[in-house]
Enzyme design. Structure first.
Site, PDB file in Angstrom:
ATOM      1  N   ARG A  17       0.844  -1.195   0.000  1.00  0.00           N
ATOM      2  CA  ARG A  17       0.000   0.000   0.000  1.00  0.00           C
ATOM      3  C   ARG A  17       0.878   1.242   0.000  1.00  0.00           C
ATOM      4  O   ARG A  17       2.060   1.202   0.331  1.00  0.00           O
ATOM      5  CB  ARG A  17      -0.934  -0.009   1.203  1.00  0.00           C
ATOM      6  CG  ARG A  17      -0.213   0.105   2.531  1.00  0.00           C
ATOM      7  CD  ARG A  17      -1.191   0.160   3.672  1.00  0.00           C
ATOM      8  NE  ARG A  17      -1.717  -1.158   4.006  1.00  0.00           N
ATOM      9  CZ  ARG A  17      -2.721  -1.356   4.857  1.00  0.00           C
ATOM     10  NH1 ARG A  17      -3.321  -0.336   5.424  1.00  0.00           N
ATOM     11  NH2 ARG A  17      -3.131  -2.575   5.139  1.00  0.00           N
ATOM     12  N   ALA A  19       1.138   5.000  -2.471  1.00  0.00           N
ATOM     13  CA  ALA A  19       1.385   5.232  -3.897  1.00  0.00           C
ATOM     14  C   ALA A  19       2.837   5.006  -4.289  1.00  0.00           C
ATOM     15  O   ALA A  19       3.133   4.431  -5.348  1.00  0.00           O
ATOM     16  CB  ALA A  19       0.959   6.654  -4.270  1.00  0.00           C
ATOM     17  N   GLY A  20       3.767   5.458  -3.469  1.00  0.00           N
ATOM     18  CA  GLY A  20       5.182   5.287  -3.782  1.00  0.00           C
ATOM     19  C   GLY A  20       5.603   3.833  -3.767  1.00  0.00           C
ATOM     20  O   GLY A  20       6.298   3.350  -4.672  1.00  0.00           O
ATOM     21  N   ARG A  60      -5.145  -1.022  -9.152  1.00  0.00           N
ATOM     22  CA  ARG A  60      -5.593   0.145  -8.377  1.00  0.00           C
ATOM     23  C   ARG A  60      -5.787   1.297  -9.348  1.00  0.00           C
ATOM     24  O   ARG A  60      -4.809   1.857  -9.853  1.00  0.00           O
ATOM     25  CB  ARG A  60      -4.556   0.533  -7.308  1.00  0.00           C
ATOM     26  CG  ARG A  60      -4.256  -0.520  -6.255  1.00  0.00           C
ATOM     27  CD  ARG A  60      -5.435  -0.851  -5.355  1.00  0.00           C
ATOM     28  NE  ARG A  60      -5.967   0.293  -4.639  1.00  0.00           N
ATOM     29  CZ  ARG A  60      -5.494   0.765  -3.485  1.00  0.00           C
ATOM     30  NH1 ARG A  60      -4.443   0.204  -2.927  1.00  0.00           N
ATOM     31  NH2 ARG A  60      -6.074   1.780  -2.894  1.00  0.00           N
ATOM     32  N   CYS A 124      -3.772   8.898   7.205  1.00  0.00           N
ATOM     33  CA  CYS A 124      -3.413   7.660   6.539  1.00  0.00           C
ATOM     34  C   CYS A 124      -1.974   7.270   6.889  1.00  0.00           C
ATOM     35  O   CYS A 124      -1.479   7.590   7.974  1.00  0.00           O
ATOM     36  CB  CYS A 124      -3.621   7.779   5.021  1.00  0.00           C
ATOM     37  SG  CYS A 124      -3.720   6.174   4.174  1.00  0.00           S
ATOM     38  N   ASP A 193      -1.859  10.379  -3.654  1.00  0.00           N
ATOM     39  CA  ASP A 193      -1.950   9.264  -4.589  1.00  0.00           C
ATOM     40  C   ASP A 193      -1.945   9.769  -6.023  1.00  0.00           C
ATOM     41  O   ASP A 193      -1.547   9.051  -6.935  1.00  0.00           O
ATOM     42  CB  ASP A 193      -3.198   8.444  -4.310  1.00  0.00           C
ATOM     43  CG  ASP A 193      -3.019   7.532  -3.111  1.00  0.00           C
ATOM     44  OD1 ASP A 193      -2.597   6.381  -3.307  1.00  0.00           O
ATOM     45  OD2 ASP A 193      -3.254   7.988  -1.984  1.00  0.00           O
ATOM     46  N   LYS A 204      -6.080   9.591   0.247  1.00  0.00           N
ATOM     47  CA  LYS A 204      -6.944   8.778   1.104  1.00  0.00           C
ATOM     48  C   LYS A 204      -8.209   9.544   1.484  1.00  0.00           C
ATOM     49  O   LYS A 204      -8.137  10.716   1.858  1.00  0.00           O
ATOM     50  CB  LYS A 204      -6.164   8.389   2.362  1.00  0.00           C
ATOM     51  CG  LYS A 204      -6.988   7.793   3.484  1.00  0.00           C
ATOM     52  CD  LYS A 204      -7.473   6.398   3.164  1.00  0.00           C
ATOM     53  CE  LYS A 204      -8.246   5.822   4.370  1.00  0.00           C
ATOM     54  NZ  LYS A 204      -8.718   4.461   4.127  1.00  0.00           N
ATOM     55  N   LYS A 229       3.846  11.151  -9.117  1.00  0.00           N
ATOM     56  CA  LYS A 229       2.456  11.098  -8.669  1.00  0.00           C
ATOM     57  C   LYS A 229       1.578  12.147  -9.359  1.00  0.00           C
ATOM     58  O   LYS A 229       0.377  12.220  -9.105  1.00  0.00           O
ATOM     59  CB  LYS A 229       2.384  11.264  -7.147  1.00  0.00           C
ATOM     60  CG  LYS A 229       2.984  10.084  -6.388  1.00  0.00           C
ATOM     61  CD  LYS A 229       2.941  10.294  -4.895  1.00  0.00           C
ATOM     62  CE  LYS A 229       3.577   9.125  -4.160  1.00  0.00           C
ATOM     63  NZ  LYS A 229       3.637   9.360  -2.694  1.00  0.00           N
TER      64      LYS A 229
END
Length: 308
Positions: A17, A19-20, A60, A124, A193, A204, A229
């Site tokens: 989990r 994004a990176g 995703r 998050c 994200d 999030k 991103k």
């Protein structure tokens, strides 16, 4: 292929989990896949690489770091398999190296925005945001953190454990206490994200609540995000798809089955308008969200497009 499928499943189920971390895992998986490909025809090679790339990207739909990483990795100009394979492996190695270095760079840049005595609110579990917070703490700044629980997956529990291990004083709050606690906060720091061409932040679900409460209370909001991103496709008017996750994450399916008139909505992300964000911290500098177009143009280029 099985190793790549395993990585895709871990991304889909959120075992991997953030994004990176998703981007890095996808790049590494694609690299390892092409190293194992037993084809000699470049058309067959490209077809199989595209198929593998699509499997990863479809896991995703919201985190643009995923398709960006895959596109950066799979690009090649060679017309033979050996050359194409070498290019893809090199792309992945460079991407993974730069992604690893980005966290440290963002930490140093973002820490300059934190002052001694600051109370920071975060949401998050963002390695990028934590890099800023931990760097400021290592610099000797007397800071503390308020971390949201981040339901329904409760990623905030991961965040408070990491902050505890750093030795940073931390308070965990339920998501609905954000506005109540905002009066204690100096700066809000979150990850990302995706960032659109107009500087809007996709993160999030609940991030927009933090940003709105901070705006109302006149507190600064910083988003920490690697340049990969940012979403090039939003230049062409494409909307970012907000992932809807299973109701099972929110309520026991057996309990829900007893209530035929009830349905559950579980969006994984929400969108924060650019006007609620004071600064975006990247590995190449700190920018106002209005400069998102420049970041996309100069650091991602125009050739990034959706796969498929």
């Amino acid at each position: 292929m099985q190793q790549l499928l395993d990585t895709a499943e871990k991304i889909r189920t959120m075992e991997i989990r953030g994004a990176g971390r998703i981007a890095e895992a996808a790049s590494a998986a694609l690299r390892d896949y092409v190293l194992s490909l037993k084809v000699t025809n470049i058309k067959d090679f490209n077809k199989k690489v595209d198929e593998a790339a699509n499997i990863l990207v479809q896991t995703r739909p919201t985190a643009v770091s995923l398709p960006n990483a895959v596109q950066i990795t799979k690009r090649h100009v060679s017309d033979d398999v050996t050359g194409a394979r070498e290019e893809i492996v090199r792309n992945a190695d460079i991407f993974l190296k730069q992604a690893g270095e980005a966290l440290e760079k963002m930490g140093k840049i973002g820490a300059k925005r934190i002052h001694d005595g600051d109370v920071i609110m975060t949401h998050c579990n963002s390695h990028a945001a934590l890099s800023v917070i931990s760097t400021a703490f290592k610099q000797g700044k007397d800071i503390s953190v308020i971390a949201t629980e981040s339901r329904p997956r409760r990623q905030g529990l991961l965040t408070i454990r990491e902050l505890n291990d750093y030795g940073i004083p931390t308070t965990l709050i339920v998501d609905s206490a954000v506005r109540y606690c905002m009066k204690e906060v100096d700066t809000v720091i979150v990850g990302a994200d995706a960032i659109t061409v107009n500087g809007a932040l996709v993160n999030k679900v609940g991030t927009s609540q933090l940003a709105h409460a901070a705006h109302e209370a006149r507190k600064n909001v910083l988003s920490v995000a690697e340049t990969f991103k940012f979403s090039p496709n939003t230049i062409l008017g494409e909307m970012i798809d907000i992932e809807e996750r299973s109701a099972d994450e929110v309520i026991d399916p057996k309990v829900l089955a007893e209530m035929p008139n009830v349905k559950v909505k579980n969006p994984a992300f929400d969108i924060t308008p650019a006007e609620y964000i004071d600064m975006i911290i990247t590995e190449v500098g700190a920018f106002p969200p209005q400069m998102a177009y420049t970041i996309i143009k100069e650091h991602l280029g125009w050739e990034l497009t959706n796969i498929g």
